[in-house]
Design an enzyme around this catalytic site. Sequence first.
Site, PDB file in Angstrom:
ATOM      1  N   ILE A  33      -5.520  -8.583 -10.812  1.00 39.93           N
ATOM      2  CA  ILE A  33      -4.988  -9.767 -11.527  1.00 39.93           C
ATOM      3  C   ILE A  33      -4.648 -10.891 -10.543  1.00 39.93           C
ATOM      4  O   ILE A  33      -3.869 -10.685  -9.617  1.00 39.93           O
ATOM      5  CB  ILE A  33      -3.706  -9.406 -12.315  1.00 39.93           C
ATOM      6  CG1 ILE A  33      -3.943  -8.189 -13.196  1.00 39.93           C
ATOM      7  CG2 ILE A  33      -3.233 -10.592 -13.139  1.00 39.93           C
ATOM      8  CD1 ILE A  33      -2.671  -7.635 -13.820  1.00 39.93           C
ATOM      9  N   ALA A  47     -13.701   1.042   9.772  1.00 41.11           N
ATOM     10  CA  ALA A  47     -12.948   2.063  10.514  1.00 41.11           C
ATOM     11  C   ALA A  47     -12.319   3.060   9.549  1.00 41.11           C
ATOM     12  O   ALA A  47     -11.692   2.674   8.555  1.00 41.11           O
ATOM     13  CB  ALA A  47     -11.859   1.392  11.352  1.00 41.11           C
ATOM     14  N   GLY A  89      -7.139   0.892  -8.941  1.00 43.42           N
ATOM     15  CA  GLY A  89      -8.511   1.398  -8.953  1.00 43.42           C
ATOM     16  C   GLY A  89      -9.361   0.660  -7.917  1.00 43.42           C
ATOM     17  O   GLY A  89      -9.059  -0.486  -7.553  1.00 43.42           O
ATOM     18  N   VAL A 111      -0.476  -6.814  -5.020  1.00 46.28           N
ATOM     19  CA  VAL A 111       0.317  -6.734  -6.256  1.00 46.28           C
ATOM     20  C   VAL A 111      -0.604  -6.871  -7.461  1.00 46.28           C
ATOM     21  O   VAL A 111      -1.389  -7.818  -7.546  1.00 46.28           O
ATOM     22  CB  VAL A 111       1.391  -7.851  -6.320  1.00 46.28           C
ATOM     23  CG1 VAL A 111       2.221  -7.721  -7.599  1.00 46.28           C
ATOM     24  CG2 VAL A 111       2.295  -7.804  -5.094  1.00 46.28           C
ATOM     25  N   LYS A 155       6.140  -4.251  -4.530  1.00 45.42           N
ATOM     26  CA  LYS A 155       5.484  -5.367  -5.233  1.00 45.42           C
ATOM     27  C   LYS A 155       6.513  -6.362  -5.758  1.00 45.42           C
ATOM     28  O   LYS A 155       6.305  -7.581  -5.709  1.00 45.42           O
ATOM     29  CB  LYS A 155       4.634  -4.807  -6.379  1.00 45.42           C
ATOM     30  CG  LYS A 155       3.432  -4.009  -5.878  1.00 45.42           C
ATOM     31  CD  LYS A 155       2.834  -3.175  -6.988  1.00 45.42           C
ATOM     32  CE  LYS A 155       1.568  -2.471  -6.534  1.00 45.42           C
ATOM     33  NZ  LYS A 155       1.109  -1.443  -7.485  1.00 45.42           N
ATOM     34  N   ASP A 170       6.556   1.935  -4.820  1.00 43.81           N
ATOM     35  CA  ASP A 170       5.385   1.054  -4.851  1.00 43.81           C
ATOM     36  C   ASP A 170       5.710  -0.200  -5.676  1.00 43.81           C
ATOM     37  O   ASP A 170       5.429  -1.328  -5.247  1.00 43.81           O
ATOM     38  CB  ASP A 170       4.185   1.806  -5.445  1.00 43.81           C
ATOM     39  CG  ASP A 170       2.957   0.931  -5.550  1.00 43.81           C
ATOM     40  OD1 ASP A 170       2.254   0.758  -4.536  1.00 43.81           O
ATOM     41  OD2 ASP A 170       2.705   0.396  -6.655  1.00 43.81           O
ATOM     42  N   THR A 195     -10.707   4.526  -1.290  1.00 45.97           N
ATOM     43  CA  THR A 195     -10.899   4.071  -2.676  1.00 45.97           C
ATOM     44  C   THR A 195     -11.206   2.575  -2.722  1.00 45.97           C
ATOM     45  O   THR A 195     -12.165   2.141  -3.372  1.00 45.97           O
ATOM     46  CB  THR A 195      -9.620   4.368  -3.504  1.00 45.97           C
ATOM     47  OG1 THR A 195      -9.333   5.762  -3.401  1.00 45.97           O
ATOM     48  CG2 THR A 195      -9.798   3.992  -4.958  1.00 45.97           C
ATOM     49  N   VAL A 196     -10.412   1.776  -2.033  1.00 45.99           N
ATOM     50  CA  VAL A 196     -10.599   0.314  -2.072  1.00 45.99           C
ATOM     51  C   VAL A 196     -11.663  -0.118  -1.058  1.00 45.99           C
ATOM     52  O   VAL A 196     -12.578  -0.883  -1.390  1.00 45.99           O
ATOM     53  CB  VAL A 196      -9.257  -0.411  -1.795  1.00 45.99           C
ATOM     54  CG1 VAL A 196      -9.460  -1.923  -1.808  1.00 45.99           C
ATOM     55  CG2 VAL A 196      -8.200   0.001  -2.816  1.00 45.99           C
TER      56      VAL A 196
HETATM   57  P1  NAP Z   1      -7.296   5.656   0.561  1.00 49.99           P
HETATM   58  O1  NAP Z   1      -8.292   5.974  -0.498  1.00 49.99           O
HETATM   59  O2  NAP Z   1      -6.357   6.722   1.018  1.00 49.99           O
HETATM   60  O3  NAP Z   1      -8.113   5.079   1.819  1.00 49.99           O
HETATM   61  C1  NAP Z   1      -7.524   4.858   3.071  1.00 49.99           C
HETATM   62  C2  NAP Z   1      -8.633   4.645   4.104  1.00 49.99           C
HETATM   63  O4  NAP Z   1      -8.053   4.303   5.343  1.00 49.99           O
HETATM   64  C3  NAP Z   1      -9.488   5.885   4.326  1.00 49.99           C
HETATM   65  O5  NAP Z   1     -10.829   5.514   4.513  1.00 49.99           O
HETATM   66  C4  NAP Z   1      -8.922   6.483   5.615  1.00 49.99           C
HETATM   67  O6  NAP Z   1      -9.883   7.174   6.386  1.00 49.99           O
HETATM   68  C5  NAP Z   1      -8.510   5.224   6.337  1.00 49.99           C
HETATM   69  N1  NAP Z   1      -7.381   5.466   7.243  1.00 49.99           N
HETATM   70  C6  NAP Z   1      -6.117   5.791   6.914  1.00 49.99           C
HETATM   71  N2  NAP Z   1      -5.360   5.925   8.018  1.00 49.99           N
HETATM   72  C7  NAP Z   1      -6.186   5.677   9.072  1.00 49.99           C
HETATM   73  C8  NAP Z   1      -6.005   5.669  10.471  1.00 49.99           C
HETATM   74  N3  NAP Z   1      -4.829   5.940  11.022  1.00 49.99           N
HETATM   75  N4  NAP Z   1      -7.084   5.360  11.253  1.00 49.99           N
HETATM   76  C9  NAP Z   1      -8.287   5.079  10.701  1.00 49.99           C
HETATM   77  N5  NAP Z   1      -8.519   5.058   9.368  1.00 49.99           N
HETATM   78  C10 NAP Z   1      -7.466   5.357   8.566  1.00 49.99           C
HETATM   79  O7  NAP Z   1      -6.365   4.425   0.123  1.00 49.99           O
HETATM   80  P2  NAP Z   1      -6.716   3.282  -0.945  1.00 49.99           P
HETATM   81  O8  NAP Z   1      -6.349   3.749  -2.321  1.00 49.99           O
HETATM   82  O9  NAP Z   1      -8.068   2.753  -0.691  1.00 49.99           O
HETATM   83  O10 NAP Z   1      -5.590   2.189  -0.575  1.00 49.99           O
HETATM   84  C11 NAP Z   1      -5.730   1.408   0.577  1.00 49.99           C
HETATM   85  C12 NAP Z   1      -4.668   0.312   0.570  1.00 49.99           C
HETATM   86  O11 NAP Z   1      -4.829  -0.495  -0.586  1.00 49.99           O
HETATM   87  C13 NAP Z   1      -3.222   0.801   0.535  1.00 49.99           C
HETATM   88  O12 NAP Z   1      -2.399  -0.106   1.235  1.00 49.99           O
HETATM   89  C14 NAP Z   1      -2.883   0.738  -0.953  1.00 49.99           C
HETATM   90  O13 NAP Z   1      -1.496   0.593  -1.186  1.00 49.99           O
HETATM   91  C15 NAP Z   1      -3.627  -0.508  -1.344  1.00 49.99           C
HETATM   92  N6  NAP Z   1      -3.980  -0.611  -2.753  1.00 49.99           N
HETATM   93  C16 NAP Z   1      -4.613   0.416  -3.374  1.00 49.99           C
HETATM   94  C17 NAP Z   1      -4.959   0.288  -4.704  1.00 49.99           C
HETATM   95  C18 NAP Z   1      -5.634   1.390  -5.466  1.00 49.99           C
HETATM   96  O14 NAP Z   1      -5.755   1.270  -6.698  1.00 49.99           O
HETATM   97  N7  NAP Z   1      -6.097   2.458  -4.803  1.00 49.99           N
HETATM   98  C19 NAP Z   1      -4.666  -0.903  -5.392  1.00 49.99           C
HETATM   99  C20 NAP Z   1      -4.036  -1.942  -4.703  1.00 49.99           C
HETATM  100  C21 NAP Z   1      -3.690  -1.788  -3.383  1.00 49.99           C
HETATM  101  P3  NAP Z   1     -10.519   8.551   5.841  1.00 49.99           P
HETATM  102  O15 NAP Z   1     -11.346   8.163   4.671  1.00 49.99           O
HETATM  103  O16 NAP Z   1     -11.337   9.063   6.972  1.00 49.99           O
HETATM  104  O17 NAP Z   1      -9.347   9.420   5.494  1.00 49.99           O
HETATM  105  N1  HSE Z   2      -0.753   3.058  -6.648  1.00 51.86           N
HETATM  106  C1  HSE Z   2      -0.811   1.723  -7.131  1.00 51.86           C
HETATM  107  C2  HSE Z   2      -0.618   1.728  -8.630  1.00 51.86           C
HETATM  108  C3  HSE Z   2      -2.131   1.095  -6.784  1.00 51.86           C
HETATM  109  O1  HSE Z   2      -0.697   2.797  -9.250  1.00 51.86           O
HETATM  110  O2  HSE Z   2      -0.354   0.672  -9.197  1.00 51.86           O
HETATM  111  C4  HSE Z   2      -2.204  -0.370  -7.113  1.00 51.86           C
HETATM  112  O3  HSE Z   2      -1.349  -1.118  -6.284  1.00 51.86           O
END
Ligand code: NAP
Ligand code: HSE
Length: 433
Positions: free
Chosen positions: A138, A47, A306, A134, A207, A203, A17-18
């Site tokens: 923002i 990766a 998001g 966090v 934060k 979560d 997603t990110v």
């Molecule tokens: P996600 O959609 O689940 O994406 C994770 C990515 O990492 C995927 O591309 C996955 O590969 C890859 N991955 C996971 N484990 C792996 C491994 N062992 N080896 C290689 N690749 C690996 O997660 P996300 O929502 O983008 O979130 C990523 C980070 O940002 C997390 O720490 C989350 O807490 C943080 N974050 C997310 C948001 C949000 O709104 N989503 C906001 C703030 C912070 P595959 O695609 O092949 O499965």
């Molecule tokens: N899962 C987290 C949330 C993503 O809903 O706030 C942003 O850190």
Amino acid sequence: MSAAPNAVTVALLGGGTVGAQVARLLEANAADLAARVGAPLELVGVAVRDAARPREGVPQALLTDDTAGLAGRGADIVVEVMGGIEPARSLILAAMAAGSSVVTANKALLAADGATLYRAAAENGVDLYFEASVAGAIPLLRPLRESLAGDRVLKVLGIVNGTTNFILTKMDEEGADYGAALAEAQALGYAEADPTADVGGLDAAAKAAILAELAFHTRVTSEDVSCEGITEVTAFDVQAARDMGFVIKLLAVAESTGDGGGVIVRVHPAMVPRDHPLASVRDAFNAVFVEAESAGQMMFYGRGAGGAPTASAVLGDVVAAARNRVSGGRGPGESTYADLEVRSIDDAMTRYYVNLDVADRPGVLAAIAQAFADEGVSIQVVRQDGHGDDAGLIVRTHVASDGALRRTVERLRTLDAVKQVLGVMRVEGEPGT
Ligand code: NAP
Ligand code: HSE
């Protein structure tokens, strides 16, 4: 493929997603980013677990499942957006050992073991930035880490989880079912890979630990945070809050104790008056109040989750780390010199809402009032609805220590007159504030 001679190279661990949005924006905004950094940014690899699966916005040739190889190849900047503790921690440490600065959005890792990451960054002379960890888009950590470095922060309070705020908004405004609202939040890319981290409060607790550490210059981990999620919040609680002019929000609070010698960090659902600024923070938006001794009160508001909003914060950090590479500078390191005592939530000063099913007979109200009085808790409002032999009784208290309020509820549970304690929730903010 070799990078242009003056390019700042960027390796991306994670293309979900990110990560996919970071890759897209690096390409879409390349000219502006180069002008702002003073050198082009060049993405050298992404990766993922499954490198054969195409990702929108990510060139197929850049995808790899050799995560360790990409992390350790010595790119100028490694961006970790995989999530989880391992292998993310080992990969970040390997990247730093290879001389890469690191940008991460991984609040779970930072709150569990940030000290190890800071130490490795210092030992290897590289940067560690984590604005996206966090409150999504923002700008909040940089103000705490840099802009307020000359002030004394007293309190940080806010909504820092987009998923739960989305669910609570749907329950409050549309009477939505909890499960359906969670599924929608997942589909929109707000939830963690394991959404129990969102709804269970973990979560937000991670934060809160990061915020507390930066605000109070004291090492705080997730384990120091008193944490309750929204899984026990019922449709009845939501309606009761509505009837009283309140709305339920999952709050993260980090505050200095009255004597200034400690800090209390807590995450829990709370009733907030509908005219309080936090009440109007809807859907996946976040808002955080910071109160500092000289600066006074500040509010930070925006999209808390998001892909694109979070990628915006990641790219801000990438630009900062890249500028340091170009100029030879360094970003801020760990600041935990104050080493305050992290105290129990029992010492926090809060207010409670208590919803009781009681026998409808003379003397019941007096017995209940006595239980509050015995713990030194003053009652603010009592509302009674009779139904048959039972009565529904809702009590709201004045401010008291959380420990005294918890012990009051334990006393109430032992009274003959109390058939059931139906709901207990903290109340934050006075109406009109
Ligand atoms: P996600 O959609 O689940 O994406 C994770 C990515 O990492 C995927 O591309 C996955 O590969 C890859 N991955 C996971 N484990 C792996 C491994 N062992 N080896 C290689 N690749 C690996 O997660 P996300 O929502 O983008 O979130 C990523 C980070 O940002 C997390 O720490 C989350 O807490 C943080 N974050 C997310 C948001 C949000 O709104 N989503 C906001 C703030 C912070 P595959 O695609 O092949 O499965
Ligand atoms: N899962 C987290 C949330 C993503 O809903 O706030 C942003 O850190």
